[in-house]
Design an enzyme around this catalytic site. Structure first.
Site, PDB file in Angstrom:
ATOM      1  N   ARG A 130       0.979  -1.227  -0.153  1.00  0.00           N
ATOM      2  CA  ARG A 130       0.161   0.128  -0.224  1.00  0.00           C
ATOM      3  C   ARG A 130       0.856   1.077  -0.173  1.00  0.00           C
ATOM      4  NH1 ARG A 130      -5.116   1.311  -1.450  1.00  0.00           N
ATOM      5  NH2 ARG A 130      -6.258   2.438   0.195  1.00  0.00           N
ATOM      6  N   THR A 419      -8.851   0.710 -10.355  1.00  0.00           N
ATOM      7  CA  THR A 419      -8.193  -0.440  -9.891  1.00  0.00           C
ATOM      8  C   THR A 419      -8.422  -1.693 -10.909  1.00  0.00           C
ATOM      9  OG1 THR A 419      -8.838   0.405  -7.628  1.00  0.00           O
ATOM     10  CG2 THR A 419      -7.914  -1.905  -7.917  1.00  0.00           C
ATOM     11  N   THR A 437      -3.850  -0.886  -7.870  1.00  0.00           N
ATOM     12  CA  THR A 437      -4.876   0.260  -7.946  1.00  0.00           C
ATOM     13  C   THR A 437      -3.563   1.523  -8.007  1.00  0.00           C
ATOM     14  OG1 THR A 437      -6.403   1.687  -6.857  1.00  0.00           O
ATOM     15  CG2 THR A 437      -4.869   0.592  -5.547  1.00  0.00           C
ATOM     16  N   GLU A 439      -5.808   4.052  -7.429  1.00  0.00           N
ATOM     17  CA  GLU A 439      -7.007   4.700  -6.727  1.00  0.00           C
ATOM     18  C   GLU A 439      -8.134   5.082  -7.667  1.00  0.00           C
ATOM     19  OE1 GLU A 439      -9.858   5.124  -4.462  1.00  0.00           O
ATOM     20  OE2 GLU A 439      -9.672   7.092  -5.003  1.00  0.00           O
ATOM     21  N   ASP A 459      -7.786   8.057   0.044  1.00  0.00           N
ATOM     22  CA  ASP A 459      -8.617   7.005   0.781  1.00  0.00           C
ATOM     23  C   ASP A 459      -8.428   7.093   2.416  1.00  0.00           C
ATOM     24  OD1 ASP A 459      -9.430   5.715  -1.271  1.00  0.00           O
ATOM     25  OD2 ASP A 459      -8.129   3.917  -1.270  1.00  0.00           O
ATOM     26  N   SER A 483      -7.782   0.618   3.027  1.00  0.00           N
ATOM     27  CA  SER A 483      -8.490   0.163   1.586  1.00  0.00           C
ATOM     28  C   SER A 483      -9.559  -0.591   1.596  1.00  0.00           C
ATOM     29  CB  SER A 483      -7.126  -0.697   0.963  1.00  0.00           C
ATOM     30  OG  SER A 483      -7.829  -1.230  -0.130  1.00  0.00           O
ATOM     31  N   GLY A 505     -13.822   0.293  -5.484  1.00  0.00           N
ATOM     32  CA  GLY A 505     -14.007   1.016  -4.366  1.00  0.00           C
ATOM     33  C   GLY A 505     -14.433   0.340  -3.159  1.00  0.00           C
TER      34      GLY A 505
HETATM   35  N1  GLU Z   1      -8.235   3.035  -3.639  1.00  0.00           N
HETATM   36  C1  GLU Z   1      -9.348   2.006  -3.283  1.00  0.00           C
HETATM   37  C2  GLU Z   1      -8.945   1.098  -2.330  1.00  0.00           C
HETATM   38  O1  GLU Z   1      -7.847   0.796  -1.877  1.00  0.00           O
HETATM   39  C3  GLU Z   1      -9.649   1.026  -4.426  1.00  0.00           C
HETATM   40  C4  GLU Z   1     -10.333   1.995  -5.391  1.00  0.00           C
HETATM   41  C5  GLU Z   1     -11.066   0.907  -6.498  1.00  0.00           C
HETATM   42  O2  GLU Z   1     -11.375  -0.201  -6.061  1.00  0.00           O
HETATM   43  O3  GLU Z   1     -11.577   1.445  -7.670  1.00  0.00           O
HETATM   44  O4  GLU Z   1      -9.887   0.514  -1.552  1.00  0.00           O
END
Ligand code: GLU
Length: 597
Positions: A130, A419, A437, A439, A459, A483, A505
């Site tokens: 991460r 992602t 990802t 993001e 996030d 996340s 997300g």
């Molecule tokens: N940044 C998000 C996360 O780490 C993921 C975004 C996505 O899945 O589109 O949870």
């Protein structure tokens, strides 16, 4: 257990911070795209996989399989596996090509979580790559001078949101632990495609057009996606010479060529020099970055163990809570179309998301009741709340067992989906599940040396406190934002039976939990499980997928007491089931395929 001033604080905190979900719902996720006819020059095997997907059938194979979001990336991984490479080797090749052909979703400028099943030892390992907050960041990073949270896209676009990337280090770390193929050779395919040009997919073209204004704020990004001032179109050949050069450096010198030296200098300069919204990332942040091995989180579900990535991801804990709460309820006896099944799943999700918002963050910075949240007794107690007939009138975070007491306020993070997910099984029987990802779609929109930099720091919660009580997922120097990514391996008797994950997300959690249930309880094959209409409840509205039979349940679910919303639910599930044979499924909402032999 002593929660000190809990009852008083609880009165203030029970309300879900609607701010977060309203903001997230206000912006449409990545659009779904058609796949067939979008790619020319694919192998017969890849064309067959595209055909199987459009027929709704899983891909079948005997020895190895790879499923990911773009056929060119899948083919690169397939070549490695065919030549005897491991799943870790193939992942490097897949990620290198994804960073080129699906640059909006993942790449060198981002982060990832990886779950690995090792066939020889029978163990599951999870690696946390991460992004980290710069050491110069403080909890008010995303607040204006008056202390008010910034508007989401004001925070996203530019240098402020850029965390230290983790993906290059992860590629090297995974290869060093589990790889067999020559490191440099794993980049050949991506370098050749970047130099020779690749065909722009309909999805990439559509997303570029939709994001034209933001992408054109930065000259290097504008030049790449708008050559001569016009947006790249589906079917165009796009060359990315800078990316080829970056990959050549990493191929020759390893990930350290990214974390120090000229690439690192360019990243820092781009972040700090971003016009209007500079960030604080420094060469020290890059030099200090490391991938962290964390204990996997596994929760028992119907004689299986659902295993995934623990904090700083909320993925495995929340998926684990959902299925753990459902353990006490017989879903197999209910039809997938029955409102009762979705009452149980919906309320299990609401209970899990309530805990997620209160407790989950980077455990290196905030204490968390990790064990308590998925303990059998706790999940049983939460499960008993579902014994009624209607939607729970009120849902609040529970009271899991803590090693020590600490109270947090509910979270107000905003997550919008981009992602990508990669699932691989190799001929040795190793399995890899990795969600990767940058993001938001196109991340911070800043392009350096042929790749986009993430906006992962958004996030974090923009707010630091609620009524004087700190929020666990607030920004802190060096911390990793919470996340929702949920790369998952489902095990039975110590062996993997399902490798799965998705973008989306915070909806990732619902997509993955639903597909696991569809496969294990309703006996759907992996293609059916990833294709089935979505139902997602994140402790707000009950979201049903428009244009599918899920929308037929709008009325019955409303009658049970839910606030129901019908809309696009754009997952990107990629799954492999492991049994007598391997079966692969690729999400029809995106461009990917599953390929195997
Ligand atoms: N940044 C998000 C996360 O780490 C993921 C975004 C996505 O899945 O589109 O949870």
């Amino acid at each position: 257990m002593d929660h000190g001033y809990w009852p008083l604080a609880a009165a203030f905190l029970l309300a879900w911070p609607s701010y977060a979900q309203e903001a997230a719902d206000a912006v449409a996720p990545e659009a779904a795209t058609e796949t067939v006819d979008a790619f020319s020059g694919l192998t017969d095997l890849a064309n067959a996989a595209l055909g199987a997907k459009s027929d709704g059938a899983p891909t079948q194979a005997e020895t190895w399989m790879v499923a990911a979001a773009n056929p060119l990336a899948v083919e690169a991984g397939a070549r490695v596996l065919r030549e005897g490479g491991t799943a870790a080797d193939a992942m490097v090749a897949v990620q290198a090509v994804l960073g080129l052909v699906e640059p909006q979703s993942s790449g060198l400028g981002g982060g990832a979580f990886l779950v690995w099943y090792d066939a020889q030892s029978g163990s599951v390992t999870t690696l946390d790559a991460r992004e980290t907050a710069p050491l110069a960041a403080d909890p008010t990073l995303f607040q204006d001078e008056s202390g008010a949270p910034l508007k989401f896209f004001d925070a996203v676009v530019g240098g402020l949101s850029v965390g230290t990337p983790g993906t290059p280090r992860l590629l090297e770390d995974a290869h060093r632990r589990w790889g067999r193929a020559n490191w440099a050779g794993l980049f050949d395919e991506a370098i050749a495609l970047a130099e020779g040009g690749f065909t722009v997919s309909p999805r990439l073209a559509e997303l570029v057009a939709d994001d034209a204004e933001r992408l054109q704020r930065f000259p290097s990004t504008a030049e790449y996606f708008f050559p001569g001032g016009t947006a790249v179109a589906a079917g165009n050949m796009l060359v990315n010479a800078d990316y080829a050069e970056t990959l050549q450096l990493i191929a020759a010198k390893g990930a350290s060529a990214f974390y120090s030296g000229e690439i690192a200098e360019d990243i820092v300069a781009a972040v700090r020099g971003a016009e209007g919204n500079p960030g604080q990332l420094s060469s020290i942040d890059l030099a200090l970055y490391s991938v962290i091995e964390r204990p996997p989180v596994c929760v028992e579900y119907r004689e299986h163990d659902v295993c995934g990535m623990g904090p700083p991801s909320s993925g495995a804990l929340t998926v684990g809570q959902i299925v753990g709460i459902l353990n006490g309820h017989d879903l197999a006896s209910l039809e997938p179309t029955s409102p009762e099944a979705w009452r149980l799943i919906g309320d299990a999700s609401r209970l899990a998301f309530a805990d997620r918002g209160r407790y989950m963050a980077d455990t290196d910075f905030v204490p968390m009741p990790v064990k308590g949240l998925v303990s059998e007794d706790y999940l049983k107690a939460r499960s008993e709340l579902l014994s009624g007939d209607d939607a729970l009138p009120e849902v609040a975070p529970g009271d899991p067992e803590w090693d020590h007491t600490l109270l947090f306020a509910d979270d107000a993070s905003i997550e919008l989906p981009s992602t990508s997910h990669i699932s691989i099984v190799d001929s040795d029987g190793n399995a890899l599940s990795m969600t990767t990802t940058i993001e938001n779609s196109f991340g911070s929109r800043i392009m350096v040396r042929g790749f986009l930099l993430n906006n992962e720091l958004t996030d974090f919660s923009f707010q630091t406190h609620e009524n004087g009580v700190p929020i666990a997922n607030r920004v802190e120097p060096g911390k990793r934002p919470r996340s929702s990514m949920a790369p998952t391996i489902v095990m039975k008797e110590g062996k993997p039976v399902l490798v799965i994950g998705s973008p989306g997300g915070s909806r990732i959690i619902g997509y993955v939990a639903q597909a696991v249930i569809a496969h294990l309880d309703w006996g759907m094959d992996v293609q059916q499980a990833v294709s089935m209409p979505h139902f997602v409840n994140r402790f707000g509205t009950y979201d049903l997928e428009e244009g599918t039979w899920a929308a037929d349940l709008q009325q019955p679910l409303a009658e049970l007491g839910y606030e129901v919303n019908v809309g696009e639910l754009n997952s990107g599930l990629h799954a492999i089931s492991v049994g007598e044979i391997l079966q692969g499924g690729a999400d029809p909402r995106r461009e990917g395929i599953a390929l195997g032999e």
